[in-house]
Write a protein that holds these residues in place. Structure first.
Motif, PDB file in Angstrom:
ATOM      1  N   LYS A   1      54.566  39.335  28.418  1.00  0.00           N
ATOM      2  CA  LYS A   1      54.727  40.098  29.652  1.00  0.00           C
ATOM      3  C   LYS A   1      56.204  40.393  29.837  1.00  0.00           C
ATOM      4  O   LYS A   1      56.995  39.477  30.078  1.00  0.00           O
ATOM      5  CB  LYS A   1      54.173  39.329  30.860  1.00  0.00           C
ATOM      6  CG  LYS A   1      52.690  39.010  30.762  1.00  0.00           C
ATOM      7  CD  LYS A   1      52.193  38.175  31.938  1.00  0.00           C
ATOM      8  CE  LYS A   1      50.734  37.810  31.777  1.00  0.00           C
ATOM      9  NZ  LYS A   1      50.229  36.978  32.916  1.00  0.00           N
TER      10      LYS A   1
ATOM     11  N   SER B   1      46.336  33.217  39.011  1.00  0.00           N
ATOM     12  CA  SER B   1      46.667  34.223  40.011  1.00  0.00           C
ATOM     13  C   SER B   1      47.710  33.619  40.938  1.00  0.00           C
ATOM     14  O   SER B   1      48.177  32.498  40.716  1.00  0.00           O
ATOM     15  CB  SER B   1      45.422  34.648  40.790  1.00  0.00           C
ATOM     16  OG  SER B   1      45.007  33.630  41.683  1.00  0.00           O
TER      17      SER B   1
ATOM     18  N   ARG C   1      38.692  35.789  34.194  1.00  0.00           N
ATOM     19  CA  ARG C   1      39.895  36.467  34.699  1.00  0.00           C
ATOM     20  C   ARG C   1      39.841  36.483  36.217  1.00  0.00           C
ATOM     21  O   ARG C   1      38.815  36.861  36.807  1.00  0.00           O
ATOM     22  CB  ARG C   1      39.955  37.904  34.157  1.00  0.00           C
ATOM     23  CG  ARG C   1      41.013  38.783  34.790  1.00  0.00           C
ATOM     24  CD  ARG C   1      42.418  38.399  34.339  1.00  0.00           C
ATOM     25  NE  ARG C   1      43.416  39.184  35.009  1.00  0.00           N
ATOM     26  CZ  ARG C   1      43.836  40.382  34.605  1.00  0.00           C
ATOM     27  NH1 ARG C   1      43.307  40.928  33.521  1.00  0.00           N
ATOM     28  NH2 ARG C   1      44.780  41.025  35.258  1.00  0.00           N
TER      29      ARG C   1
ATOM     30  N   LEU D   1      40.914  38.032  39.755  1.00  0.00           N
ATOM     31  CA  LEU D   1      41.406  39.243  40.403  1.00  0.00           C
ATOM     32  C   LEU D   1      41.361  39.013  41.910  1.00  0.00           C
ATOM     33  O   LEU D   1      40.290  39.102  42.523  1.00  0.00           O
ATOM     34  CB  LEU D   1      40.548  40.463  40.026  1.00  0.00           C
ATOM     35  CG  LEU D   1      40.555  40.854  38.545  1.00  0.00           C
ATOM     36  CD1 LEU D   1      39.463  41.864  38.261  1.00  0.00           C
ATOM     37  CD2 LEU D   1      41.908  41.417  38.153  1.00  0.00           C
TER      38      LEU D   1
ATOM     39  N   GLN E   1      39.978  43.998  30.884  1.00  0.00           N
ATOM     40  CA  GLN E   1      41.110  43.275  31.476  1.00  0.00           C
ATOM     41  C   GLN E   1      42.364  44.138  31.499  1.00  0.00           C
ATOM     42  O   GLN E   1      43.063  44.216  32.514  1.00  0.00           O
ATOM     43  CB  GLN E   1      41.379  42.002  30.679  1.00  0.00           C
ATOM     44  CG  GLN E   1      40.342  40.923  30.861  1.00  0.00           C
ATOM     45  CD  GLN E   1      40.838  39.613  30.313  1.00  0.00           C
ATOM     46  OE1 GLN E   1      41.494  38.836  31.009  1.00  0.00           O
ATOM     47  NE2 GLN E   1      40.538  39.346  29.071  1.00  0.00           N
ATOM     48  N   ASN E   2      42.656  44.794  30.382  1.00  0.00           N
ATOM     49  CA  ASN E   2      43.852  45.648  30.328  1.00  0.00           C
ATOM     50  C   ASN E   2      43.703  46.852  31.236  1.00  0.00           C
ATOM     51  O   ASN E   2      44.676  47.304  31.854  1.00  0.00           O
ATOM     52  CB  ASN E   2      44.105  46.092  28.891  1.00  0.00           C
ATOM     53  CG  ASN E   2      44.632  44.984  28.020  1.00  0.00           C
ATOM     54  OD1 ASN E   2      44.117  43.880  28.056  1.00  0.00           O
ATOM     55  ND2 ASN E   2      45.657  45.244  27.239  1.00  0.00           N
TER      56      ASN E   2
ATOM     57  N   SER F   1      44.239  45.815  34.787  1.00  0.00           N
ATOM     58  CA  SER F   1      45.651  45.490  35.006  1.00  0.00           C
ATOM     59  C   SER F   1      46.506  46.738  35.165  1.00  0.00           C
ATOM     60  O   SER F   1      47.605  46.676  35.723  1.00  0.00           O
ATOM     61  CB  SER F   1      46.188  44.665  33.833  1.00  0.00           C
ATOM     62  OG  SER F   1      45.499  43.446  33.725  1.00  0.00           O
TER      63      SER F   1
END
Length: 433
Positions: free
Chosen positions: A161, A241, A276, A278, A317-318, A321
């Protein structure tokens, strides 16, 4: 603007001198829509005033605002019109806006402090650099290969990242790397780590082991912030998160904690392969379906058959994002990406992979191939694939990339990071020197 108003304006325009025309046009253009501006230009040509440069006579800030709507190719073409237009297209405000358009999707490629240090005349040079990097990325032409050494066993997971890379390894360590310098900044020790995640904005790192535990460290102080237990078998995936940490295990459960307070929030029965977080929703992938659970009470919000496996999951996921507030309507966002996911189904044999969803690129290694060969799939052009080209004869390379077996791949900011079976990390960069 009515035709009568236009005739009236043109009759006044004819008797004005050059300076008066500038003042008159400034007032007139400020009240025009873009279509009316085009109509005015056409009318001036009909009335034999076509040689008068409306845009060039506007105040600079208005001319720049108009030119900002042009793409790079058109801006370069405008430079050939006249010296006035050439001067306008050199304005740093235009190129700063163009740079920000690219950097909006690559938030980590240049830090905020670096942007503050860019001189006004440097924005055009920066745009040229970013543009050439994107051209190289689109064509799979690697400009530089670097090797990051430190791990002594296979790389089990990696997350890139911005300029920060976090890797987990079977050598019982988690490492923080500065991608810009290639240096390992810190090593966390423990057990054999199966998965990692981190939040640059919160400055925390999470990692799970094959022995059921998850750990959370501070990236600033390097101290252990918490240890999270509850699974009875190895952890398969971990997600962070701003407030929560979630993990799924081979024991058929997903456990959620508030990592700031250490409180266990929920234990959700779900045979998840990956999870994941969110906002306040957990997205879960099992072998045959994808589900969303409310973090606070563990209830299932929706469930849908899903046969696209980890490749489809990774794309989702990507994709989520890359958009703002995806949790507002996750289900509709999933539906909007299904057409792309369906087309990826024939890539089921790939061993490791990652996506650049903004540029519609899919980086993969075929699991059936004995050697390490990176492919760049342009999946918006009939899924056309090509081998990534990298400089074999670079004297700075003290290792042969073809002898490495890749275990993980991460794509971020037009860079590819591959973790190898040997513990070597390969960094492929597309920026030109």
């Amino acid at each position: 603007m009515s035709s009568q108003d236009l005739e009236s304006a043109l009759s006044k325009f004819k008797v004005l001198n050059r300076e008066q025309r500038k003042i008159f046009l400034k007032a007139l253009v400020e009240d025009c829509t873009p279509h009316e501006l085009y109509t005015l230009q056409q009318a001036l040509q009909i009335k034999n005033h076509g040689s008068f440069d409306i845009v060039g006579t506007l105040p600079l800030e208005l001319s720049v605002k108009i030119f900002e709507y042009l793409n790079c190719r058109d801006l370069c073409a405008c430079r050939k019109i006249c010296q006035k237009w050439r001067s306008i297209t050199k304005d740093p405000t235009i190129w700063r806006a163009k740079c920000l358009e690219i950097l909006y999707y690559d938030k980590g490629s240049i830090s905020a402090s670096d942007m503050e240090d860019i001189p006004k005349e440097g924005w055009e040079k920066l745009y040229i650099k970013l543009y050439r990097r994107d051209v190289n990325w689109d064509n799979g032409r690697v400009q530089r290969v670097r090797f990051l050494k430190g791990h002594r066993d296979r790389i089990t997971d990696s997350k890139l990242k911005g300029n920060i890379l976090v890797t987990g390894s079977a050598d019982r360590t988690v490492r923080i790397w500065n991608v810009d310098t290639g240096q390992c900044e810190h090593v966390f020790t423990g057990n054999v780590f199966s998965c990692v995640d981190f939040l640059p904005e919160e400055k925390v790192i999470a990692a799970s082991t094959y022995f059921r535990s998850s750990f959370l460290w501070s990236m600033e102080t390097k101290e252990l912030l918490g240890e999270f237990n509850g699974h009875v078998t190895a952890v398969r995936c971990i997600s962070l998160s701003k407030s929560f940490i979630a993990s799924c295990s081979f024991d058929g459960s997903v456990i959620v904690w508030n990592w700031k307070s250490g409180e266990k929030i929920a234990t959700i029965p779900a045979d998840s392969i990956a999870v994941r977080i969110l906002d306040t929703i957990i997205l879960s992938l099992s072998s045959q379906k994808i589900e969303a659970f409310d973090i606070n009470d563990g209830t299932c919000i929706f469930s849908s058959p899903f046969e696209e496996g980890l490749i489809g999951w990774s794309y989702i996921q990507n994709y989520l994002s890359s958009i703002e507030n995806p949790h507002d309507d996750i289900y509709s966002q999933l539906l909007s990406s299904l057409s792309v996911i369906k087309g990826l189904s024939h890539h089921s044999s790939v061993r490791v992979f990652d996506f650049d969803t903004h540029k519609n690129r899919f980086v993969r290694i075929d699991g059936q191939m004995p050697s390490a060969v990176l492919w760049l799939t342009l999946f918006d052009y009939n899924y056309r694939s090509k081998m990534i080209e990298y400089p074999f004869n670079d004297n700075s390379m003290d290792l042969d990339i073809n002898k490495e077996i890749f275990r993980t791949i991460n794509v971020d900011c037009r860079r590819i990071v591959a973790g190898c079976l040997s513990g070597i990390i390969v960094l492929l960069e597309f920026d030109e020197n």
